[in-house]
Design a protein around this motif. Structure first.
Motif, PDB file in Angstrom:
ATOM      1  N   UNK A  84      -7.255  53.755  83.344  1.00  0.00           N
ATOM      2  CA  UNK A  84      -6.994  53.511  81.990  1.00  0.00           C
ATOM      3  C   UNK A  84      -8.093  55.281  81.599  1.00  0.00           C
ATOM      4  N   UNK A  85      -8.015  56.165  80.653  1.00  0.00           N
ATOM      5  CA  UNK A  85      -9.035  56.479  79.534  1.00  0.00           C
ATOM      6  C   UNK A  85     -10.776  55.700  79.694  1.00  0.00           C
ATOM      7  N   UNK A  86     -11.398  55.997  79.393  1.00  0.00           N
ATOM      8  CA  UNK A  86     -12.837  55.807  79.469  1.00  0.00           C
ATOM      9  C   UNK A  86     -13.351  56.474  78.493  1.00  0.00           C
ATOM     10  N   UNK A  87     -14.278  55.722  77.575  1.00  0.00           N
ATOM     11  CA  UNK A  87     -15.136  56.466  76.893  1.00  0.00           C
ATOM     12  C   UNK A  87     -16.616  55.322  76.510  1.00  0.00           C
ATOM     13  N   UNK A  88     -17.954  56.058  76.549  1.00  0.00           N
ATOM     14  CA  UNK A  88     -18.910  55.022  75.833  1.00  0.00           C
ATOM     15  C   UNK A  88     -18.786  54.890  74.522  1.00  0.00           C
ATOM     16  N   UNK A  89     -19.781  56.976  74.404  1.00  0.00           N
ATOM     17  CA  UNK A  89     -20.033  57.124  73.064  1.00  0.00           C
ATOM     18  C   UNK A  89     -20.121  58.344  73.014  1.00  0.00           C
ATOM     19  N   UNK A  90     -20.248  59.981  72.151  1.00  0.00           N
ATOM     20  CA  UNK A  90     -19.611  60.358  71.761  1.00  0.00           C
ATOM     21  C   UNK A  90     -20.393  61.247  70.712  1.00  0.00           C
TER      22      UNK A  90
ATOM     23  N   UNK B 285     -12.724  46.430  76.369  1.00  0.00           N
ATOM     24  CA  UNK B 285     -12.232  46.126  75.715  1.00  0.00           C
ATOM     25  C   UNK B 285     -11.595  45.382  77.263  1.00  0.00           C
ATOM     26  N   UNK B 286     -12.066  45.737  78.555  1.00  0.00           N
ATOM     27  CA  UNK B 286     -12.142  45.030  79.807  1.00  0.00           C
ATOM     28  C   UNK B 286     -11.275  45.986  80.570  1.00  0.00           C
ATOM     29  N   UNK B 287     -11.544  46.166  81.939  1.00  0.00           N
ATOM     30  CA  UNK B 287     -11.211  47.228  82.091  1.00  0.00           C
ATOM     31  C   UNK B 287      -9.536  47.204  82.572  1.00  0.00           C
ATOM     32  N   UNK B 288      -9.302  48.554  82.580  1.00  0.00           N
ATOM     33  CA  UNK B 288      -8.282  48.925  82.661  1.00  0.00           C
ATOM     34  C   UNK B 288      -6.862  48.841  80.528  1.00  0.00           C
ATOM     35  N   UNK B 289      -7.765  48.477  79.863  1.00  0.00           N
ATOM     36  CA  UNK B 289      -7.566  48.148  78.437  1.00  0.00           C
ATOM     37  C   UNK B 289      -7.965  49.058  77.363  1.00  0.00           C
ATOM     38  N   UNK B 290      -8.756  50.810  77.609  1.00  0.00           N
ATOM     39  CA  UNK B 290      -9.632  51.230  77.372  1.00  0.00           C
ATOM     40  C   UNK B 290      -8.230  51.670  75.919  1.00  0.00           C
ATOM     41  N   UNK B 291      -8.897  51.888  74.741  1.00  0.00           N
ATOM     42  CA  UNK B 291      -8.268  51.927  73.602  1.00  0.00           C
ATOM     43  C   UNK B 291      -8.946  52.635  72.778  1.00  0.00           C
ATOM     44  N   UNK B 292      -8.639  53.434  72.065  1.00  0.00           N
ATOM     45  CA  UNK B 292      -9.763  54.796  71.031  1.00  0.00           C
ATOM     46  C   UNK B 292      -9.750  54.051  70.073  1.00  0.00           C
TER      47      UNK B 292
ATOM     48  N   UNK C 276     -15.749  53.395  59.542  1.00  0.00           N
ATOM     49  CA  UNK C 276     -15.468  52.226  60.087  1.00  0.00           C
ATOM     50  C   UNK C 276     -15.554  51.229  61.662  1.00  0.00           C
ATOM     51  N   UNK C 277     -15.403  50.163  62.077  1.00  0.00           N
ATOM     52  CA  UNK C 277     -15.553  49.353  62.635  1.00  0.00           C
ATOM     53  C   UNK C 277     -14.355  49.020  63.236  1.00  0.00           C
ATOM     54  N   UNK C 278     -13.175  49.195  64.133  1.00  0.00           N
ATOM     55  CA  UNK C 278     -11.853  48.842  64.697  1.00  0.00           C
ATOM     56  C   UNK C 278     -12.506  47.919  65.572  1.00  0.00           C
ATOM     57  N   UNK C 279     -11.770  46.381  66.026  1.00  0.00           N
ATOM     58  CA  UNK C 279     -12.265  45.618  67.169  1.00  0.00           C
ATOM     59  C   UNK C 279     -13.240  45.908  67.901  1.00  0.00           C
ATOM     60  N   UNK C 280     -14.507  45.820  66.574  1.00  0.00           N
ATOM     61  CA  UNK C 280     -15.807  46.421  68.238  1.00  0.00           C
ATOM     62  C   UNK C 280     -16.562  45.459  68.224  1.00  0.00           C
TER      63      UNK C 280
ATOM     64  N   UNK D 183     -19.320  50.067  79.528  1.00  0.00           N
ATOM     65  CA  UNK D 183     -19.591  50.634  80.012  1.00  0.00           C
ATOM     66  C   UNK D 183     -18.939  50.949  81.302  1.00  0.00           C
ATOM     67  N   UNK D 184     -18.313  52.696  81.975  1.00  0.00           N
ATOM     68  CA  UNK D 184     -17.315  52.685  83.009  1.00  0.00           C
ATOM     69  C   UNK D 184     -18.400  53.278  83.883  1.00  0.00           C
ATOM     70  N   UNK D 185     -18.402  52.879  84.877  1.00  0.00           N
ATOM     71  CA  UNK D 185     -18.880  53.188  86.256  1.00  0.00           C
ATOM     72  C   UNK D 185     -18.644  54.832  86.500  1.00  0.00           C
TER      73      UNK D 185
END
Length: 307
Positions: free
Chosen positions: A93-99, A115-122, A181-185, A190-192
């Motif tokens: 799935x998509x990946x992101x750590x910080x911007x 959110x765990x492997x394969x469950x990334x959500x923006x 905002x802090x949404x479901x955080x 961490x994405x290798x």
């Protein structure tokens, strides 16, 4: 002072070529910054291979503190990312750590939840943003030092009492951020094998920073106000070898200066090993007009007795 050559001993090549009348060479004043990197087109950037040092998950579901400083000269009619770890094509799935980026001069930062492997959500994230109600933090077409700090707490407070994440421009904190905002955080992702990119994101590549970025640093702590002011250095690019919290620097990219080249891994990390490669039409430019410190090369490096 004139020196006498040693007597009663065999002379090596250093003794034979040393100027015994003049002695040591005069110290050479070198400038910390003369160049910068420009990002003319979408898809430009400096790509840096993934390394654990640039991820800030603590391995126990929480966050580690970190900070970013960058000398930038933005075109605020445009938008772009200054430093990021984000890839919309990452599998499965998509990946992101910080911007860290800006939208027409208005700053924003995003910390993505894990959110765990394969469950990334923006949508699962900390998001701090200047909105239409806020004056742009960045000025157009002039050099300024942008500094971002995060204390690792996972807390952001509110508009009236901001905590956790801070932004500074030219050493002065800017608290004019209407959207916090802090949404479901619960903790940073961490994405290798996720690349860090200066001047863009790994994907999408339409987030290219318009204009120039010079000396950029990544730190493993929340910088203090005093340290931010020290780096700003009254508007003069600082020799980070002299920074009081030098040991907190993860990476220092001089963005075209010193030993930097246009080849693979040519944008050197002068503290760690996170070297970057310019992609697409990214270019090193001279004569940036950014004021810089000078430092004197160690005379001992050119002294006969140190050879």
């Amino acid at each position: 002072m004139k020196q006498d050559p040693p007597e009663g001993q065999m002379r090596g090549i250093n003794e034979l070529t040393y100027n015994w009348d003049l002695g040591h060479a005069e110290p050479i004043a070198l400038e910390v910054n003369l160049k910068a990197i420009r990002f003319p087109s979408n898809g430009d950037g400096v790509e840096i291979t993934d390394d654990e040092s640039m991820s800030f998950a603590d391995g126990m579901g929480g966050d580690l503190p970190f900070s970013i400083s960058a000398w930038i000269k933005p075109d605020i009619s445009q938008s772009g990312q200054i430093l990021s770890r984000r890839d919309s094509t990452y599998q499965p799935s998509q990946a992101g750590e910080w911007i860290l980026g800006h939208s027409q001069g208005k700053l924003y930062a995003i910390l993505y939840d894990d959110p765990g492997a394969g469950n990334f959500s923006t949508g699962n994230r900390i998001y701090i943003q200047q909105t239409v109600a806020d004056a742009p933090a960045l000025a157009d077409g002039v050099w300024q030092l942008l500094t971002f700090t995060y204390d690792g707490s996972g807390q952001i407070g509110d508009v009236m009492n901001p905590t956790g994440v801070k932004f500074y421009v030219d050493g002065v904190e800017n608290t004019d951020f209407s959207n916090r905002q802090a949404s479901n955080y619960s903790g940073i992702a961490r994405f290798p094998n996720l690349q860090t990119v200066i001047g863009n994101s790994d994907n999408p590549t339409t987030n290219t920073f318009e204009d120039l970025i010079a000396d950029t640093c990544l730190y493993n702590k929340e910088l203090s106000q005093t340290e931010v002011e020290e780096i700003y250095n009254s508007g003069v690019v600082k020799d980070m070898n002299r920074f009081s919290a030098y040991d907190s620097i993860i990476s220092w990219w001089k963005m075209g200066d010193d030993q930097d080249t246009t080849g693979a891994a040519g944008i050197k990390d002068y503290v760690g090993t996170n070297h970057g490669s310019m992609i697409n039409t990214t270019e090193i430019v001279d004569s940036t007009g950014l004021e810089t410190e000078q430092y004197v090369a160690d005379q001992n490096l050119r002294c006969l007795w140190e050879k």
